[in-house]
Design a protein around this motif. Structure first.
Motif, PDB file in Angstrom:
ATOM      1  N   GLY A   1       0.425  -1.220  -0.105  1.00 26.63           N
ATOM      2  CA  GLY A   1       0.234   0.108  -0.048  1.00 26.63           C
ATOM      3  C   GLY A   1       1.085   1.814  -0.016  1.00 26.63           C
ATOM      4  O   GLY A   1       2.324   1.140  -0.342  1.00 26.63           O
ATOM      5  N   TRP A   2       0.404   1.784   0.111  1.00 22.76           N
ATOM      6  CA  TRP A   2       0.744   3.526  -0.209  1.00 22.76           C
ATOM      7  C   TRP A   2       0.893   3.923   1.049  1.00 22.76           C
ATOM      8  O   TRP A   2       1.604   4.225   1.195  1.00 22.76           O
ATOM      9  N   ASN A   3       0.052   3.912   2.009  1.00 19.33           N
ATOM     10  CA  ASN A   3       0.554   4.502   3.183  1.00 19.33           C
ATOM     11  C   ASN A   3       1.124   2.771   4.139  1.00 19.33           C
ATOM     12  O   ASN A   3       0.482   1.760   4.141  1.00 19.33           O
TER      13      ASN A   3
ATOM     14  N   ARG B   1       1.709   2.550   7.678  1.00 21.51           N
ATOM     15  CA  ARG B   1       0.749   2.927   8.733  1.00 21.51           C
ATOM     16  C   ARG B   1      -0.237   1.939   8.920  1.00 21.51           C
ATOM     17  O   ARG B   1      -0.859   2.756   9.367  1.00 21.51           O
ATOM     18  N   VAL B   2      -0.578   0.736   8.686  1.00 17.14           N
ATOM     19  CA  VAL B   2      -2.104   0.160   8.163  1.00 17.14           C
ATOM     20  C   VAL B   2      -1.763  -0.056   9.201  1.00 17.14           C
ATOM     21  O   VAL B   2      -1.469  -0.741  10.002  1.00 17.14           O
ATOM     22  N   THR B   3      -3.678   0.184  10.127  1.00 16.92           N
ATOM     23  CA  THR B   3      -3.421  -1.205  11.697  1.00 16.92           C
ATOM     24  C   THR B   3      -4.260  -2.328  11.008  1.00 16.92           C
ATOM     25  O   THR B   3      -4.275  -2.771  11.916  1.00 16.92           O
ATOM     26  N   ASP B   4      -4.487  -2.780   9.788  1.00 18.35           N
ATOM     27  CA  ASP B   4      -5.347  -4.394  10.450  1.00 18.35           C
ATOM     28  C   ASP B   4      -4.120  -4.901   8.685  1.00 18.35           C
ATOM     29  O   ASP B   4      -3.883  -4.957   8.040  1.00 18.35           O
ATOM     30  N   LEU B   5      -4.203  -6.643   9.876  1.00 15.89           N
ATOM     31  CA  LEU B   5      -3.165  -6.868   8.759  1.00 15.89           C
ATOM     32  C   LEU B   5      -3.812  -7.717   7.724  1.00 15.89           C
ATOM     33  O   LEU B   5      -3.240  -7.845   6.701  1.00 15.89           O
ATOM     34  N   SER B   6      -5.247  -7.446   7.907  1.00 16.04           N
ATOM     35  CA  SER B   6      -5.955  -7.721   6.414  1.00 16.04           C
ATOM     36  C   SER B   6      -6.252  -6.757   5.240  1.00 16.04           C
ATOM     37  O   SER B   6      -5.594  -7.275   4.124  1.00 16.04           O
ATOM     38  N   ILE B   7      -5.167  -6.067   5.486  1.00 17.89           N
ATOM     39  CA  ILE B   7      -4.591  -4.612   4.248  1.00 17.89           C
ATOM     40  C   ILE B   7      -2.729  -4.713   3.829  1.00 17.89           C
ATOM     41  O   ILE B   7      -2.864  -4.095   3.509  1.00 17.89           O
TER      42      ILE B   7
ATOM     43  N   THR C   1      -1.744  -6.841  -0.570  1.00 18.50           N
ATOM     44  CA  THR C   1      -3.190  -6.410  -1.408  1.00 18.50           C
ATOM     45  C   THR C   1      -3.340  -7.158  -2.827  1.00 18.50           C
ATOM     46  O   THR C   1      -4.120  -7.195  -3.230  1.00 18.50           O
ATOM     47  N   MET C   2      -2.843  -9.135  -1.811  1.00 22.35           N
ATOM     48  CA  MET C   2      -2.845  -9.749  -3.214  1.00 22.35           C
ATOM     49  C   MET C   2      -4.053 -11.102  -2.546  1.00 22.35           C
ATOM     50  O   MET C   2      -3.789 -10.497  -1.459  1.00 22.35           O
ATOM     51  N   THR C   3      -4.612 -11.689  -3.199  1.00 25.67           N
ATOM     52  CA  THR C   3      -4.928 -12.701  -2.245  1.00 25.67           C
ATOM     53  C   THR C   3      -5.278 -13.503  -3.004  1.00 25.67           C
ATOM     54  O   THR C   3      -4.206 -13.272  -4.653  1.00 25.67           O
TER      55      THR C   3
ATOM     56  N   GLU D   1      -2.451 -14.647   4.316  1.00 29.96           N
ATOM     57  CA  GLU D   1      -3.937 -14.370   4.749  1.00 29.96           C
ATOM     58  C   GLU D   1      -3.462 -12.914   6.063  1.00 29.96           C
ATOM     59  O   GLU D   1      -4.067 -12.113   6.076  1.00 29.96           O
TER      60      GLU D   1
END
Ligand SMILES: Cc1cc2nc3c(=O)[nH]c(=O)nc-3n(C[C@H](O)[C@H](O)[C@H](O)COP(=O)(O)OP(=O)(O)OC[C@H]3O[C@@H](n4cnc5c(N)ncnc54)[C@H](O)[C@@H]3O)c2cc1C
Lengths: 303, 772
Positions: free
Chosen positions: A3-5, A7-13, A16-18, A58
């Motif tokens: 991601g661009w950010n 400092r994301v707070t969720d493991l989930s993001i 960015t691949m699935t 995951e």
């Protein structure tokens, strides 16, 4: 972290691949798998039961790869056999296979006991011994029972096969001696000699589905109260599972009594410097490892 | 000791272990949970969150390189009404616009056609935050409290005063002082939070999802969305467990969905994954209690002085009421004429803590029931002698001066549990940390009450409303639909309420049904919390059922049976002349064809003599109490200090048993949750964030951890709320932790005053004792 950010707070993001984006190859034979691994353009993340990988992908602990190579179904990796001296376990043998095989039950009993404590039935049915060893977690429950056999990991590539002693296979926290084009094909485990015994102990936060706080296995022989042979390995107390060579050497030839048991306990605790994590404290781990080793010796002495 | 109950009639459904009416659809996988709802055209929502626990928001930056045309972004400027979550305090915004109070506080909302794209877009928004020092843990909060409470931001406080406690403490033969604490607990329902908001063409916003309290969301959201209550429709989908976690939190999720739906002009769905659910939803409040208790040599309790602190997290939310229930239980259960309790909730920079089964009582009772054992010891008495001597009886007064008038299961549950568990004999066999043993054995006791229904003036304010509808069912046959906002979330509401309705009417339960609550179809029977549904809503349905019965009897008499008096009994209308009889089904069909459907309303009324002063906390804090007693037995492996609870023996007075099978399920499940609270579940805060954020790291008991359970009920029906249930939802959570701590003392000699009770702590305390 794509991601661009940052400092994301969720493991989930974090990723960015699935999983749908991963191209997974299903080679039909070991040879085909080795060839895929030989070429950088076709090489992929080895995938067995996926019980470690799916979780790590995951949660973002591991980045999802572009390619994966599935080895779970390779027939060459699914067998448990014996030679005169050894039990040979294929890399894609599951924990449930290990529990059910008369060969493992007879010749490497603590491995069977360890396999029985892994996760629950679902994980035992999917998870493999090769995946567990290659995952190289110090909390991998099969590690101590493998180490005390003084056996070997057999690695293969198109360049050929090579044997690495299990005690030398893990080179650090989640690090192994494997090359990028190699995969584990099997384990060669010397059988427990006549008159010997093995024991296993796992301390987890709960009775099942528990990642070990400390666990260990031993193989040995006590005759007339005197320790003839003793090998012991402990997991979750160091970056890799460790053999306690100094303790082994010290106790061999000694008569088991309160004095030697207490000394073995103390020497064990003194020989390790575990860390604190979410599962336990450093102090408890240090102390309880000594207690586990004492318990092993007491168990053998009772015979 | 079961009392005569007026006008109860014969009970045919109530008291039977009728299988759950929702079992079939759940077992077959037909039940529609929020994530199963197929909403055409729905986009997925995602919450962009603050990465720091405390700070000042300077602004948001959107990555100019990202294609924003494919997503919708909501920031505070997009909110039509007030950016306020209208809970007890009005201090929490839906989306932060100024101060950041916790890590994970929403700074923007994003929606996109796929869950994945919404997440990716979210990672292209960055909050520019000036960081401020956070207050994160209970330990730090308590340290500041001891130094000077003025350093803390108080979210709520309340006192209870009875007698002259300071004077009484000076008169006491002994004063025992102790402190206890407990940490966060996550509800960990199976189904994570999930919600859909559907904007309808007539301007209605339709909220459909996983929740306990539909009438919390309406009206709470109206102010934010700036729509009138009649334009906000809230419907519950099947709920896979809640435990309080879906009490106030769903308002937030509904708000996120609705705000995105307004801007995107299409339905929005948000389903949390487990990681988000653990990190960004409510937990049980961490707590700290300090007691000074004066006892006399003969073992009477002369004065109780206690402070009860809750870590409220970032905003007020429901914390005041959680604290109220805490202080109301902090000295409950025993006779004492001098009581002084001070409750406080302080702000910390974590997600707001909230409702969780027990609602402050488990925290308070963890401390109080441990303290009781310490008092017994100080008096040279056994734990059971001390409790038998001091426990409340019928006619006694509670810490708030309320009188235990009727339906008092004390001391019966205590006496029966002691006998069943053979407590006094087994107490003598405890190990007390003796050397040379492979296992140490210990047995421990706890005894407690749980107030049924809302705390204080809650029921008087809410005035639960219910309706029964006689109408044609899906198959065209007449059915009595129970219309309440009380929800099924796994605990049995959708079975027990039809049982009660069936018995009120004296009809077979197959003629009743419980449709999922929908605020466009059901009156407000209040939230499904506080162990209130069986007692409060159940009794209101019972009286509504009696009304419907009278109405139908009058109809049959006048229109079908030539005016002769008629009674409806066991599914049949019988004329008193003995010549006419008709089945309920046939008569009800006649009613429907001649008069159309029949709706009967009723409303809950507290008995006149229940008096409560919400300011001074004096009077009857609850209309009635459920009572429980736990005996826990455990073994400690002396090699490793692993602790195993081997057996729990307990008796419960939860009033009349509506459904013994479901009641037992509640007790078993509650005890397992209490076992987790006592021995396994913990969350620490690392870099502002919960360290346990997945099921791998947040450890709850498995089936193999569950001790043998020997569970029994004694019924003291509550006469003023027929058929007399008092609530079983929460009380099983209340008392196991102290029983285990008390057993551990008998096994090892070590008293643990901080939860959870772990081998690590036992080792540390043994070690400190040795070196001391
Ligand atoms: C719910 C749950 C509970 C668990 N409980 C336990 C537990 O109690 N104790 C425990 O020890 N573990 C536990 N695990 C971890 C896991 O199950 C084991 O480590 C498992 O044996 C991994 O095997 P796998 O086949 O699933 O490996 P995968 O996930 O497929 O792979 C793991 C790693 O091994 C590599 N790999 C796989 N096969 C080969 C090969 N032939 N050669 C070289 N590299 C290879 C992969 O590239 C990857 O790096 C648990 C996991 C889960 C999800």
């Amino acid at each position: 972290m794509a991601g661009w950010n940052e400092r994301v707070t969720d493991l989930s993001i974090a990723s960015t691949m699935t999983f749908d984006d991963v191209a997974c190859a299903f080679p039909a034979s070991l040879q085909e798998a080795l060839e895929l691994m030989a070429d950088e353009k076709t090489r992929g993340r080895l995938l067995a039961g996926g019980t470690d990988l799916m979780v790590q992908w995951e949660s973002g602990v591991l980045a999802m790869p572009e390619r994966a190579v599935s080895v779970k179904a390779l027939p060459e990796l699914r067998t448990i056999e014996e030679t005169e001296a050894d039990v040979i376990i294929g890399a894609s043998v599951t924990h449930m296979d290990i529990r059910r095989s008369p060969l493992t039950q007879k010749h490497v009993p603590s491995l069977v006991d360890a396999a029985a404590t892994i996760g629950g039935f679902q994980i035992q049915t999917m998870g493999t011994i090769g995946g567990s060893v290659a995952n190289a977690s110090p909390a991998g429950d099969l590690a101590p029972s493998l180490m005390i056999t003084d056996g070997a990991v057999v690695l293969a590539s198109v360049r050929g096969e090579r044997e690495v002693p299990i005690t030398a296979f893990w080179t650090g926290y989640r690090k192994t001696d494997m090359q990028p084009d190699e995969l584990i094909v099997r384990f060669r485990l010397p059988k427990m000699p006549e008159g010997y015994r093995e024991a296993w102990r796992k301390l987890g936060p709960r009775q099942a589905q528990a990642i070990s706080k400390v666990m260990g296995s031993c193989r040995g022989c006590v005759e007339g109260g005197v320790v003839k042979s003793f090998r012991v390995a402990i997991g979750s107390v160091a970056p890799t599972c460790v053999r306690l060579y100094d303790v082994e050497k010290w106790i061999e030839g000694k008569k088991l009594n309160e004095g030697t048991l207490a000394e073995a306990e103390k020497r064990t605790s003194d020989s390790i410097t575990p860390i604190a994590d979410i599962r336990s404290t450093a102090e408890y781990r240090k102390w309880v490892t000594g207690r586990i080793v004492r318990g092993f010796l007491e168990q053998f002495a009772d015979q | 000791m079961v009392m005569a109950v007026k006008e109860l009639g014969t009970l045919h459904s109530v008291g039977k272990g009728i299988p759950r009416l929702d079992a079939d659809e759940k077992v077959r996988g037909l039940a529609q949970y929020a994530d199963d709802l197929n909403v055409p055209g729905a986009w997925y929502g995602f919450v962009v969150r603050s990465p720091v626990a405390h700070g000042r928001l300077r602004g948001l930056k959107k990555d100019p390189g990202f294609d924003w045309s494919q997503v919708v972004v909501v920031t505070p400027e997009d909110i039509p009404g007030n950016n306020i979550v209208d809970l007890m305090g009005r201090d929490m915004p839906f989306i932060a616009h100024d101060v950041i109070q916790y890590l994970g506080e929403p700074v923007a909302l994003v929606a996109a056609a796929s869950r994945h794209l919404a997440r990716v877009a979210g990672s292209h928004i960055r909050a520019d935050i000036e960081e401020l020092p956070p207050l994160l843990t209970l330990q730090d909060m308590v340290a500041r409290y001891k130094e000077d409470p003025a350093q803390l931001h108080e979210l709520a406080s309340q006192t209870i005063r009875k007698g002259d406690t300071e004077k009484a403490l000076s008169e006491a033969d002994m004063v025992v002082e102790q402190e206890y604490s407990a940490g966060h607990q996550e509800q960990l329902y199976i189904e994570p939070q999930g919600m859909v908001a559907i904007p309808e063409s007539d301007g209605t916003m339709f909220i459909h999802g996983s929740m306990q309290c539909p009438y919390y969301i309406n009206p709470e959201l109206c102010e934010t969305l700036d729509i009138p209550p009649e334009k906000l429709r809230v419907k519950q989908s099947a709920v896979g467990g809640a435990f309080g976690g879906k009490e106030e939190f769903p308002t937030l999720l509904a708000g996120y969905c609705a705000l995105l739906a307004l801007k995107a002009k299409r339905p929005i769905k948000i389903i949390y994954d487990r990681n988000q659910d653990i990190l960004y939803t409510t937990k049980r409040h961490p707590s700290w209690s300090r007691y000074r208790v004066g006892v006399m040599k003969d073992g009477t309790i002369h004065a109780i002085q206690t402070e009860f602190l809750l870590d409220g997290g970032a905003y007020t939310t429901l914390s005041p009421v959680v604290m109220y229930r805490g202080i109301l239980h902090a000295a409950m259960g025993y006779r004492c004429e001098n009581v002084a309790i001070d409750g406080h909730v302080y702000r910390t920079n974590t997600f707001p803590n909230g409702a969780f089964r027990g609602f402050g009582a488990p925290q308070a009772l963890w401390a109080w029931e441990s303290m009781i054992d310490e008092l017994a010891e100080a008096c040279g008495m056994t734990p059971h002698e001390f409790r038998l001597k001091n426990c409340l009886h019928q006619g006694d007064s509670t810490p708030t001066g309320g009188i235990l008038r009727d339906s008092v299961g004390s001391p019966t549950v205590l006496e029966k549990t002691l006998e069943r568990a053979n407590f006094s004999e087994k107490l003598k066999q405890c190990s007390h940390g003796r050397r040379g043993e492979k296992k140490w054995y210990g047995i421990g006791l706890s005894f407690f009450a749980h107030g049924s229904g809302f705390t204080g003036d809650g029921e008087a304010r809410i005035k639960a409303k219910v309706a029964l509808d006689l109408e044609p069912g899906d198959d065209g046959k007449p059915v009595v639909n129970v219309r309440v906002s009380s929800t099924e979330m796994g605990q049995g509401t959708c079975t027990i309420l039809p049982q009660v309705a069936a018995d009120a009417l004296s009809i077979d339960i197959r003629h009743t049904a419980y449709p999922m609550p929908d605020t466009f179809k059901v009156p407000d029977s209040g939230p499904t919390v506080a162990s209130r549904t069986a007692m409060v809503v159940g009794s209101t349905i019972f009286s509504a059922g009696k009304k419907m019965k009278a109405e139908l009897e009058a109809f049959v008499s006048a229109e079908l049976f030539d005016g002769q008096p008629v009674v409806l009994e066991q599914d049949r209308f019988c004329g008193s002349y003995g010549d006419k009889e008709m089945s309920f089904e046939e008569a009800a069909a006649q009613y429907l064809s001649r008069k159309g459907s029949l709706r009967v309303y009723d409303q809950f009324k507290l008995p006149e003599f229940i008096k409560w002063n919400q300011k001074t906390f004096e009077g009857d804090a609850y209309p009635a109490y459920a009572w429980g007693c736990n005996v826990a037995e455990l073994e400690v492996d002396t090699l490793t200090f692993e602790i195993r609870v081997t057996r729990v023996t307990s008796y419960w007075d939860i009033g009349r048993l509506l459904n013994p099978v479901l009641a037992k399920g509640q007790v078993e499940g509650g005890l397992v949750q209490a076992l987790g609270y006592a021995m396994l579940e913990k969350i620490e805060i690392k870099n502002g964030k919960y360290d346990a954020d997945r099921m791998q790291t947040y450890v709850i008991p498995t089936t193999l951890d569950i001790p043998e359970m020997d569970l029994h009920f004694v019924e003291f029906p509550y006469e003023h709320a027929q058929p007399g249930a008092k609530g079983v939802g929460e009380i099983p959570m209340d008392g196991l932790a102290p029983a285990i701590a008390n057993a551990l003392v008998q096994a090892t000699g070590i008293r643990m005053r901080d939860l959870p009770i772990t081998p690590e702590k036992l080792f540390q305390m043994m070690h400190e004792e040795k070196t001391a």
